[in-house]
Design a protein around this motif. Structure first.
Motif, PDB file in Angstrom:
ATOM      1  N   ALA A 188       0.813  -1.231   0.000  1.00 23.34           N
ATOM      2  CA  ALA A 188       0.000   0.000   0.000  1.00 23.34           C
ATOM      3  C   ALA A 188       0.844   1.277   0.000  1.00 23.34           C
ATOM      4  CB  ALA A 188      -0.976  -0.018   1.173  1.00 23.34           C
ATOM      5  N   PRO A 189       1.918   1.381   0.829  1.00 24.78           N
ATOM      6  CA  PRO A 189       2.702   2.625   0.826  1.00 24.78           C
ATOM      7  C   PRO A 189       3.319   2.953  -0.536  1.00 24.78           C
ATOM      8  CG  PRO A 189       3.321   1.235   2.694  1.00 24.78           C
ATOM      9  CD  PRO A 189       2.402   0.430   1.845  1.00 24.78           C
ATOM     10  N   PHE A 190       3.434   1.958  -1.422  1.00 21.49           N
ATOM     11  CA  PHE A 190       3.985   2.214  -2.764  1.00 21.49           C
ATOM     12  C   PHE A 190       2.908   2.771  -3.711  1.00 21.49           C
ATOM     13  CE2 PHE A 190       6.753  -0.937  -0.902  1.00 21.49           C
ATOM     14  CZ  PHE A 190       8.023  -0.573  -1.327  1.00 21.49           C
ATOM     15  N   GLY A 191       1.670   2.833  -3.209  1.00 24.66           N
ATOM     16  CA  GLY A 191       0.575   3.318  -4.049  1.00 24.66           C
ATOM     17  C   GLY A 191      -0.060   2.202  -4.865  1.00 24.66           C
ATOM     18  N   VAL A 192       0.138   0.944  -4.455  1.00 26.85           N
ATOM     19  CA  VAL A 192      -0.458  -0.184  -5.187  1.00 26.85           C
ATOM     20  C   VAL A 192      -1.864  -0.440  -4.635  1.00 26.85           C
ATOM     21  CG1 VAL A 192      -0.287  -2.640  -5.719  1.00 26.85           C
ATOM     22  CG2 VAL A 192       1.796  -1.247  -5.579  1.00 26.85           C
ATOM     23  N   GLU A 193      -2.821  -0.409  -5.538  1.00 25.82           N
ATOM     24  CA  GLU A 193      -4.210  -0.680  -5.137  1.00 25.82           C
ATOM     25  C   GLU A 193      -4.439  -2.189  -5.223  1.00 25.82           C
ATOM     26  OE1 GLU A 193      -8.501  -0.148  -6.996  1.00 25.82           O
ATOM     27  OE2 GLU A 193      -7.055   1.367  -7.657  1.00 25.82           O
ATOM     28  N   ALA A 194      -4.680  -2.802  -4.064  1.00 26.28           N
ATOM     29  CA  ALA A 194      -4.877  -4.257  -4.036  1.00 26.28           C
ATOM     30  C   ALA A 194      -5.833  -4.592  -2.901  1.00 26.28           C
ATOM     31  CB  ALA A 194      -3.541  -4.952  -3.806  1.00 26.28           C
ATOM     32  N   ARG A 195      -6.559  -5.709  -3.044  1.00 29.64           N
ATOM     33  CA  ARG A 195      -7.473  -6.090  -1.964  1.00 29.64           C
ATOM     34  C   ARG A 195      -7.714  -7.587  -1.986  1.00 29.64           C
ATOM     35  NH1 ARG A 195     -12.522  -6.971  -4.081  1.00 29.64           N
ATOM     36  NH2 ARG A 195     -12.836  -6.136  -6.187  1.00 29.64           N
ATOM     37  N   MET A 196      -8.306  -8.088  -0.887  1.00 32.50           N
ATOM     38  CA  MET A 196      -8.693  -9.495  -0.864  1.00 32.50           C
ATOM     39  C   MET A 196     -10.087  -9.635  -1.454  1.00 32.50           C
ATOM     40  SD  MET A 196      -6.238 -11.304   0.315  1.00 32.50           S
ATOM     41  CE  MET A 196      -7.021 -12.911   0.400  1.00 32.50           C
ATOM     42  N   MET A 197     -10.277 -10.687  -2.239  1.00 27.78           N
ATOM     43  CA  MET A 197     -11.629 -11.075  -2.658  1.00 27.78           C
ATOM     44  C   MET A 197     -12.096 -12.147  -1.677  1.00 27.78           C
ATOM     45  SD  MET A 197     -11.475 -11.884  -6.700  1.00 27.78           S
ATOM     46  CE  MET A 197     -11.797 -10.652  -7.937  1.00 27.78           C
ATOM     47  N   GLU A 198     -13.333 -12.067  -1.268  1.00 23.62           N
ATOM     48  CA  GLU A 198     -13.890 -13.139  -0.437  1.00 23.62           C
ATOM     49  C   GLU A 198     -14.283 -14.299  -1.368  1.00 23.62           C
ATOM     50  OE1 GLU A 198     -13.579 -13.244   2.716  1.00 23.62           O
ATOM     51  OE2 GLU A 198     -12.761 -11.224   2.709  1.00 23.62           O
ATOM     52  N   PRO A 199     -14.460 -15.515  -0.812  1.00 27.91           N
ATOM     53  CA  PRO A 199     -14.732 -16.677  -1.681  1.00 27.91           C
ATOM     54  C   PRO A 199     -15.918 -16.462  -2.636  1.00 27.91           C
ATOM     55  CG  PRO A 199     -14.214 -17.417   0.528  1.00 27.91           C
ATOM     56  CD  PRO A 199     -14.238 -15.920   0.585  1.00 27.91           C
ATOM     57  N   GLY A 200     -16.968 -15.778  -2.168  1.00 30.63           N
ATOM     58  CA  GLY A 200     -18.143 -15.564  -3.027  1.00 30.63           C
ATOM     59  C   GLY A 200     -17.801 -14.696  -4.230  1.00 30.63           C
ATOM     60  N   GLU A 201     -17.018 -13.654  -3.981  1.00 29.37           N
ATOM     61  CA  GLU A 201     -16.640 -12.750  -5.075  1.00 29.37           C
ATOM     62  C   GLU A 201     -15.718 -13.466  -6.072  1.00 29.37           C
ATOM     63  OE1 GLU A 201     -14.570  -9.215  -3.843  1.00 29.37           O
ATOM     64  OE2 GLU A 201     -14.643  -8.376  -5.866  1.00 29.37           O
TER      65      GLU A 201
ATOM     66  N   GLY B 114     -10.222 -17.326  -0.307  1.00 31.46           N
ATOM     67  CA  GLY B 114     -10.314 -15.955  -0.805  1.00 31.46           C
ATOM     68  C   GLY B 114      -9.288 -15.795  -1.896  1.00 31.46           C
ATOM     69  N   ALA B 115      -8.976 -14.546  -2.233  1.00 31.15           N
ATOM     70  CA  ALA B 115      -7.966 -14.337  -3.287  1.00 31.15           C
ATOM     71  C   ALA B 115      -7.383 -12.940  -3.174  1.00 31.15           C
ATOM     72  CB  ALA B 115      -8.587 -14.514  -4.666  1.00 31.15           C
ATOM     73  N   LEU B 116      -6.086 -12.849  -3.516  1.00 40.90           N
ATOM     74  CA  LEU B 116      -5.440 -11.542  -3.654  1.00 40.90           C
ATOM     75  C   LEU B 116      -5.812 -11.006  -5.041  1.00 40.90           C
ATOM     76  CD1 LEU B 116      -3.213  -9.352  -3.261  1.00 40.90           C
ATOM     77  CD2 LEU B 116      -1.536 -11.063  -3.962  1.00 40.90           C
ATOM     78  N   PHE B 117      -6.276  -9.751  -5.083  1.00 41.37           N
ATOM     79  CA  PHE B 117      -6.710  -9.186  -6.372  1.00 41.37           C
ATOM     80  C   PHE B 117      -6.053  -7.827  -6.579  1.00 41.37           C
ATOM     81  CE2 PHE B 117     -10.255  -6.871  -8.777  1.00 41.37           C
ATOM     82  CZ  PHE B 117      -9.819  -7.341 -10.011  1.00 41.37           C
ATOM     83  N   VAL B 118      -5.375  -7.668  -7.713  1.00 43.35           N
ATOM     84  CA  VAL B 118      -4.787  -6.373  -8.071  1.00 43.35           C
ATOM     85  C   VAL B 118      -5.440  -5.930  -9.382  1.00 43.35           C
ATOM     86  CG1 VAL B 118      -2.665  -5.103  -8.592  1.00 43.35           C
ATOM     87  CG2 VAL B 118      -2.627  -6.958  -6.918  1.00 43.35           C
ATOM     88  N   PRO B 119      -6.437  -5.029  -9.284  1.00 41.45           N
ATOM     89  CA  PRO B 119      -7.201  -4.672 -10.485  1.00 41.45           C
ATOM     90  C   PRO B 119      -6.382  -3.969 -11.557  1.00 41.45           C
ATOM     91  CG  PRO B 119      -7.997  -3.449  -8.541  1.00 41.45           C
ATOM     92  CD  PRO B 119      -6.957  -4.407  -8.053  1.00 41.45           C
ATOM     93  N   GLY B 120      -5.297  -3.261 -11.161  1.00 41.59           N
ATOM     94  CA  GLY B 120      -4.513  -2.509 -12.148  1.00 41.59           C
ATOM     95  C   GLY B 120      -3.481  -3.358 -12.883  1.00 41.59           C
TER      96      GLY B 120
END
Ligand SMILES: Cc1cc2nc3c(=O)[nH]c(=O)nc-3n(C[C@H](O)[C@H](O)[C@H](O)COP(=O)(O)OP(=O)(O)OC[C@H]3O[C@@H](n4cnc5c(N)ncnc54)[C@H](O)[C@@H]3O)c2cc1C
Length: 446
Positions: free
Chosen positions: A126-139, A153-159
């Motif tokens: 996050a401090p590097f400005g990377v937009e990332a989030r966890m997806m829950e199993p349903g998503e 779940g899953a690690l997701f980096v949309p960019g």
């Protein structure tokens, strides 16, 4: 004519006769050498690149085509952020379609422990400005239609993005040529040469070219090239296999890894599929020599790493030896590393794929191939000048993730070659880290 079992590569119209002298000579026409050539040519530097086979004939056309920040070593993140910008600029620059699409990258968390690692990476990035989030199993189930397995779940980096390896690097090479770079294919560099204590040029199979600066970007061959200069680069080769399917409507646009397999949508409508967990290391003299240096990396990957003792041991001992520039070398004898894919591994990948995604049951694997990945003990590259060899710049050891970061790594090499200040700090990638007493560290997030 070079025949490769690897994917069909977009052709590059290279230069004819080699020049007698240039400002910068580059060894290697993969993504790293080609990107460096493009940046140098844009700065108006007289540059010639020498490739023993064809542009992108080795790793740079055989990779999965993932352009990712997700799970990346934090030391590489500033470069990777820059690389995304350079990819986007190139794609928008009327050079042809590289296949670069910001489709997002998903790493499914197989175990609670994997999920915790993914969460920790999100926090650290996050401090590097990377937009990332966890997806829950349903998503995750929604993002990957038809997924028949459950995950934590899953690690997701949309960019994050994908690109087409067989097109991207050749298109970059054509752009470099248009800017004035000379690209010589089927032209092996037998040796990098020195005079008066500094780099003086390269000896190629078609003659000598003098150059005050030489960039070594030889992928899996860099160790051998540098050995000729008396340098010991701790670099090993690992075999990685992949296959592609015929076009199929599976509805999965993001690149996705499910630990036993990973896939990427291709421009032709099929998918490139491979194992994200399995690879094969040959036991060779170098593997024994660097056993201790690579032990932490081996232990981190040991569940998916097979070791094999075979012909490569003798081959490396006898043929992978530096020669002087006047005699034919192994570089022209082996125009492209084109190893046989590990079919047992690919059979396991196919069965994991069809079990998790039944939509692929009718999908046919239309081609398989393999590539030799150049690895470093701390899994980050060398992008560096060397005090001991003025005029030498090294860009190698991208450890299985150099395609995505390639454009920014090439820019950094070009800056090091011309004495400009690079866009981010090159210190983590210095060659001297193997000898200056700082402890090598390995980051393991995925
Ligand atoms: C199966 C596989 C999957 C991968 N997946 C990904 C991925 O999804 N994303 C990612 O970012 N990375 C991935 N990688 C890694 C990525 O492909 C490499 O890190 C990257 O291509 C390295 O580029 P390079 O220019 O350093 O080396 P290469 O592409 O190997 O190019 C080096 C070139 O130098 C030439 N050469 C060597 N010696 C000489 C000489 N003496 N004279 C002239 N030419 C010479 C060689 O012929 C070769 O063409 C993958 C790799 C493989 C094999």
């Amino acid at each position: 004519m070079l025949t490769l079992s690897g994917p069909e590569i977009h052709p590059v119209q290279g230069a004819g006769e080699i020049p007698r002298s240039v400002d910068v000579a580059i060894v290697g026409g993969g993504v790293i050498g080609v990107s460096a050539a493009l940046h140098l040519a844009r700065q108006g530097v007289r540059t010639a690149l020498f490739e023993k086979g064809v542009v992108a004939g080795e790793q740079s056309s055989r990779n999965w085509g993932w352009v990712r920040m997700a799970g990346r070593d934090l030391r590489e993140l500033p470069l990777m952020l820059r690389a995304h910008k350079l990819w986007a600029d190139f794609q928008n620059g009327n050079h042809g379609d590289t296949g670069y699409r910001r489709c997002g990258i998903v790493y499914a968390s197989k175990t609670p422990d994997a999920r915790r690692r993914h969460e920790r990476w999100i926090e650290a990035a996050a401090p590097f400005g990377v937009e990332a989030r966890m997806m829950e199993p349903g998503e995750l189930a929604q993002a990957v239609p038809g997924l028949a397995r459950t995950f934590e779940g899953a690690l997701f980096v949309p960019g994050d993005a994908r690109a087409e390896p067989q097109r991207a690097v050749p298109l970059m090479a054509s752009a470099a040529i248009a800017q004035g770079a000379m690209i010589h294919q089927n032209c092996a560099v037998r040796a990098v040469e020195t005079a008066g204590g500094r780099i003086s040029g390269v000896a190629t199979e078609h003659g000598r070219v003098s150059a005050g600066t030489v960039i070594v970007a030889g992928g899996a061959w860099s160790r051998l090239l540098l050995k000729g200069l008396g340098l010991s680069l701790p670099q090993l080769k690992i075999l990685s296999s992949a296959f592609r399917t015929a076009p199929i409507e599976a509805g999965i646009e993001s690149c996705a890894s499910f630990s036993s397999f990973a896939l990427r949508r291709r421009l032709d409508g099929g998918y490139t599929v491979a194992s994200s967990a399995e690879s094969l290391a040959q036991i060779t003299p170098d593997a024994l020599r660097f056993f201790r240096t690579f032990l932490p990396a081996y232990l981190a990957e040991r569940r998916g790493m097979s070791l094999r003792l075979g012909r490569d041991f003798i081959d490396e001992a006898l043929r992978w030896q530096p020669r002087d520039g006047d005699r034919p070398s192994i570089f022209e004898a082996v125009r492209a590393l084109d190893p046989q894919p590990h079919q047992a591994n690919l059979a396991r990948v196919r069965s994991a794929l069809t079990e998790a995604l039944p939509a692929f049951r009718g999908g046919v694997a239309v081609q398989s191939w393999a590539g030799m990945i150049d690895t470093m003990p701390d899994a980050i590259p060398v992008i560096s000048t060397l005090d001991s060899h003025p005029g030498l710049v090294v860009g190698t050891g991208f450890t299985g993730h150099g395609f995505g970061i390639g454009p920014a790594a090439g820019e950094m090499l070009a800056d090091l070659a011309t004495g400009r200040t690079p866009a981010s700090d090159p210190r983590p990638f210095r060659f001297s880290r193997f000898t200056d007493g700082e402890k090598l560290s390995l980051q393991y997030w995925l």
